[in-house]
Design a protein around this motif. Sequence first.
Motif, PDB file in Angstrom:
ATOM      1  N   LYS A  47      -5.282 -10.698  -3.425  1.00  0.00           N
ATOM      2  CA  LYS A  47      -4.692  -9.760  -2.460  1.00  0.00           C
ATOM      3  C   LYS A  47      -3.369  -9.212  -2.980  1.00  0.00           C
ATOM      4  O   LYS A  47      -3.090  -8.013  -2.867  1.00  0.00           O
ATOM      5  CB  LYS A  47      -4.462 -10.463  -1.117  1.00  0.00           C
ATOM      6  CG  LYS A  47      -5.716 -10.709  -0.309  1.00  0.00           C
ATOM      7  CD  LYS A  47      -5.366 -11.420   0.987  1.00  0.00           C
ATOM      8  CE  LYS A  47      -6.620 -11.798   1.762  1.00  0.00           C
ATOM      9  NZ  LYS A  47      -6.290 -12.512   3.023  1.00  0.00           N
ATOM     10  N   LYS A  48      -2.563 -10.097  -3.526  1.00  0.00           N
ATOM     11  CA  LYS A  48      -1.266  -9.673  -4.065  1.00  0.00           C
ATOM     12  C   LYS A  48      -1.458  -8.741  -5.251  1.00  0.00           C
ATOM     13  O   LYS A  48      -0.749  -7.736  -5.395  1.00  0.00           O
ATOM     14  CB  LYS A  48      -0.463 -10.912  -4.482  1.00  0.00           C
ATOM     15  CG  LYS A  48       1.017 -10.644  -4.735  1.00  0.00           C
ATOM     16  CD  LYS A  48       1.761 -11.970  -4.873  1.00  0.00           C
ATOM     17  CE  LYS A  48       3.254 -11.763  -5.013  1.00  0.00           C
ATOM     18  NZ  LYS A  48       3.984 -13.047  -5.083  1.00  0.00           N
ATOM     19  N   TYR A  50      -4.083  -6.842  -5.828  1.00  0.00           N
ATOM     20  CA  TYR A  50      -4.618  -5.585  -5.311  1.00  0.00           C
ATOM     21  C   TYR A  50      -3.480  -4.713  -4.786  1.00  0.00           C
ATOM     22  O   TYR A  50      -3.420  -3.509  -5.056  1.00  0.00           O
ATOM     23  CB  TYR A  50      -5.630  -5.868  -4.203  1.00  0.00           C
ATOM     24  CG  TYR A  50      -6.318  -4.637  -3.668  1.00  0.00           C
ATOM     25  CD1 TYR A  50      -7.498  -4.172  -4.243  1.00  0.00           C
ATOM     26  CD2 TYR A  50      -5.808  -3.937  -2.581  1.00  0.00           C
ATOM     27  CE1 TYR A  50      -8.142  -3.041  -3.753  1.00  0.00           C
ATOM     28  CE2 TYR A  50      -6.428  -2.807  -2.083  1.00  0.00           C
ATOM     29  CZ  TYR A  50      -7.596  -2.361  -2.677  1.00  0.00           C
ATOM     30  OH  TYR A  50      -8.223  -1.228  -2.199  1.00  0.00           O
ATOM     31  N   TRP A  51      -2.591  -5.344  -4.033  1.00  0.00           N
ATOM     32  CA  TRP A  51      -1.416  -4.629  -3.514  1.00  0.00           C
ATOM     33  C   TRP A  51      -0.572  -4.078  -4.656  1.00  0.00           C
ATOM     34  O   TRP A  51      -0.179  -2.907  -4.657  1.00  0.00           O
ATOM     35  CB  TRP A  51      -0.587  -5.584  -2.649  1.00  0.00           C
ATOM     36  CG  TRP A  51       0.716  -5.005  -2.176  1.00  0.00           C
ATOM     37  CD1 TRP A  51       0.915  -4.204  -1.085  1.00  0.00           C
ATOM     38  CD2 TRP A  51       1.994  -5.166  -2.803  1.00  0.00           C
ATOM     39  NE1 TRP A  51       2.245  -3.857  -0.997  1.00  0.00           N
ATOM     40  CE2 TRP A  51       2.921  -4.436  -2.035  1.00  0.00           C
ATOM     41  CE3 TRP A  51       2.440  -5.856  -3.927  1.00  0.00           C
ATOM     42  CZ2 TRP A  51       4.287  -4.384  -2.369  1.00  0.00           C
ATOM     43  CZ3 TRP A  51       3.779  -5.806  -4.260  1.00  0.00           C
ATOM     44  CH2 TRP A  51       4.684  -5.079  -3.480  1.00  0.00           C
ATOM     45  N   TYR A  52      -0.322  -4.903  -5.656  1.00  0.00           N
ATOM     46  CA  TYR A  52       0.467  -4.480  -6.824  1.00  0.00           C
ATOM     47  C   TYR A  52      -0.198  -3.303  -7.530  1.00  0.00           C
ATOM     48  O   TYR A  52       0.475  -2.357  -7.947  1.00  0.00           O
ATOM     49  CB  TYR A  52       0.613  -5.664  -7.786  1.00  0.00           C
ATOM     50  CG  TYR A  52       1.215  -5.305  -9.125  1.00  0.00           C
ATOM     51  CD1 TYR A  52       2.586  -5.160  -9.276  1.00  0.00           C
ATOM     52  CD2 TYR A  52       0.402  -5.113 -10.245  1.00  0.00           C
ATOM     53  CE1 TYR A  52       3.138  -4.831 -10.501  1.00  0.00           C
ATOM     54  CE2 TYR A  52       0.943  -4.783 -11.474  1.00  0.00           C
ATOM     55  CZ  TYR A  52       2.315  -4.638 -11.593  1.00  0.00           C
ATOM     56  OH  TYR A  52       2.861  -4.302 -12.804  1.00  0.00           O
ATOM     57  N   ASN A  54      -1.862  -0.962  -6.374  1.00  0.00           N
ATOM     58  CA  ASN A  54      -1.761   0.285  -5.625  1.00  0.00           C
ATOM     59  C   ASN A  54      -0.350   0.855  -5.572  1.00  0.00           C
ATOM     60  O   ASN A  54      -0.146   1.931  -5.005  1.00  0.00           O
ATOM     61  CB  ASN A  54      -2.296   0.080  -4.208  1.00  0.00           C
ATOM     62  CG  ASN A  54      -3.803   0.127  -4.158  1.00  0.00           C
ATOM     63  OD1 ASN A  54      -4.395   1.200  -4.240  1.00  0.00           O
ATOM     64  ND2 ASN A  54      -4.434  -1.021  -4.040  1.00  0.00           N
ATOM     65  N   LEU A  55       0.599   0.159  -6.180  1.00  0.00           N
ATOM     66  CA  LEU A  55       1.950   0.699  -6.290  1.00  0.00           C
ATOM     67  C   LEU A  55       1.997   1.757  -7.395  1.00  0.00           C
ATOM     68  O   LEU A  55       1.236   1.695  -8.360  1.00  0.00           O
ATOM     69  CB  LEU A  55       2.947  -0.416  -6.626  1.00  0.00           C
ATOM     70  CG  LEU A  55       3.125  -1.549  -5.610  1.00  0.00           C
ATOM     71  CD1 LEU A  55       4.094  -2.592  -6.181  1.00  0.00           C
ATOM     72  CD2 LEU A  55       3.629  -1.016  -4.278  1.00  0.00           C
ATOM     73  N   TRP A  63       9.676  -3.411  -8.386  1.00  0.00           N
ATOM     74  CA  TRP A  63       9.255  -4.704  -7.840  1.00  0.00           C
ATOM     75  C   TRP A  63       9.424  -5.807  -8.870  1.00  0.00           C
ATOM     76  O   TRP A  63       9.789  -6.940  -8.540  1.00  0.00           O
ATOM     77  CB  TRP A  63       7.804  -4.586  -7.375  1.00  0.00           C
ATOM     78  CG  TRP A  63       7.286  -5.778  -6.638  1.00  0.00           C
ATOM     79  CD1 TRP A  63       7.559  -6.132  -5.347  1.00  0.00           C
ATOM     80  CD2 TRP A  63       6.374  -6.774  -7.137  1.00  0.00           C
ATOM     81  NE1 TRP A  63       6.885  -7.287  -5.004  1.00  0.00           N
ATOM     82  CE2 TRP A  63       6.146  -7.700  -6.086  1.00  0.00           C
ATOM     83  CE3 TRP A  63       5.724  -6.964  -8.352  1.00  0.00           C
ATOM     84  CZ2 TRP A  63       5.303  -8.802  -6.231  1.00  0.00           C
ATOM     85  CZ3 TRP A  63       4.892  -8.062  -8.494  1.00  0.00           C
ATOM     86  CH2 TRP A  63       4.687  -8.968  -7.445  1.00  0.00           C
ATOM     87  N   GLU A 241      -7.820  -3.335  -8.492  1.00  0.00           N
ATOM     88  CA  GLU A 241      -8.442  -2.642  -7.360  1.00  0.00           C
ATOM     89  C   GLU A 241      -9.947  -2.901  -7.326  1.00  0.00           C
ATOM     90  O   GLU A 241     -10.538  -3.102  -6.264  1.00  0.00           O
ATOM     91  CB  GLU A 241      -8.171  -1.143  -7.445  1.00  0.00           C
ATOM     92  CG  GLU A 241      -6.723  -0.757  -7.204  1.00  0.00           C
ATOM     93  CD  GLU A 241      -6.503   0.729  -7.397  1.00  0.00           C
ATOM     94  OE1 GLU A 241      -6.600   1.462  -6.400  1.00  0.00           O
ATOM     95  OE2 GLU A 241      -6.244   1.152  -8.539  1.00  0.00           O
ATOM     96  N   GLN A 250      -8.712  -7.313   0.043  1.00  0.00           N
ATOM     97  CA  GLN A 250      -7.725  -6.262  -0.188  1.00  0.00           C
ATOM     98  C   GLN A 250      -6.520  -6.366   0.739  1.00  0.00           C
ATOM     99  O   GLN A 250      -5.662  -5.500   0.745  1.00  0.00           O
ATOM    100  CB  GLN A 250      -8.403  -4.894   0.003  1.00  0.00           C
ATOM    101  CG  GLN A 250      -9.610  -4.698  -0.909  1.00  0.00           C
ATOM    102  CD  GLN A 250     -10.515  -3.573  -0.452  1.00  0.00           C
ATOM    103  OE1 GLN A 250     -10.709  -3.356   0.745  1.00  0.00           O
ATOM    104  NE2 GLN A 250     -11.071  -2.840  -1.400  1.00  0.00           N
ATOM    105  N   GLY A 251      -6.493  -7.445   1.538  1.00  0.00           N
ATOM    106  CA  GLY A 251      -5.393  -7.589   2.484  1.00  0.00           C
ATOM    107  C   GLY A 251      -5.544  -6.700   3.698  1.00  0.00           C
ATOM    108  O   GLY A 251      -4.558  -6.373   4.359  1.00  0.00           O
TER     109      GLY A 251
END
Length: 301
Positions: A47-48, A50-52, A54-55, A63, A241, A250-251
């Motif tokens: 999840k982390k 995936y979030w990263y 998308n930055l 970050w 992703e 994906q959170g």
Amino acid sequence: MKKFFVNAAAVLAIGTAFAASQVRPVAASSRQAVFTLPKGYTKANLKKAYWYSNLSKSQQKKWLKNKKNAAWLKKWRKINVKGMQANTFDQSSWSESSKDNKTIVKLTNGHLNTSQSKTLAKYSLRLINQARAKLGLKKWKYSKGTQKLALEISKEYVANKKTIATGHYVPGIVRATNRVGLKLPSNYNYVEDMAGFKDGSQVTMTAMKKDIYFGLKTMMFGYRYANQSKVKQLSQYTEWEHAGDLMNTQGGKYDGDWDYYGFNVSYTNGTYSLHYIGVPAHLKWAYGGAYGGAYWGSFKA
């Protein structure tokens, strides 16, 4: 919703578009390919990641100025190196069967025939579900309707001379989803993950299975290079992703969901594009109206 954030740049970053086939000379031994995840490859870490992924580049840089964040990414990348090294079927000298070594993948107008597409769909689905089992996730399910969708998508790529090198062909994907009855909103790719490689017009079933395997490895472990030669370079691990898609992690609200699955190949000008197609099960009831299901339309899984 699944794959809302996946874009062409992310796919191209995988680096498989211009890879030579991963297959090596095949020895006499045969056994079934397996797919595993290394220790530390957890839902929380994915999840982390995936979030990263998308930055934006500038957001990632900002970050990572935090030492704890940078240390986490370095550790996560090392976990993914282990994943690339632990899953070896694509690099091995053995095959799943002697029959696979002799069977040529048959292309009809640039896509797979019905029998072989089903064989490869169930093969790739087995690998995906082995990875999902490691995270305690529900199995994806083979689906005739999604298999038809995979064929329609591959036809769009061939007809319009699109490949992995040009990224997700969103207009064609949208037309294909409409033809099978899905009513997905806007002009986005909600259903396709993709990898690819370069090779001649005739490859064996063994070669195709190994390239499908390598494609899954690159997506699951965020590896962007075209072969294993840079597998120890942490900088080659950049994008999760696709892994978030394949693991429905994906959170978001529908984490833990599962997909109806299909697979096909498109072949254009020496490039094989591998279409891993997933239709999220929650579309049956989520979104729109008193009981949801507006995006499902008349689709028959």
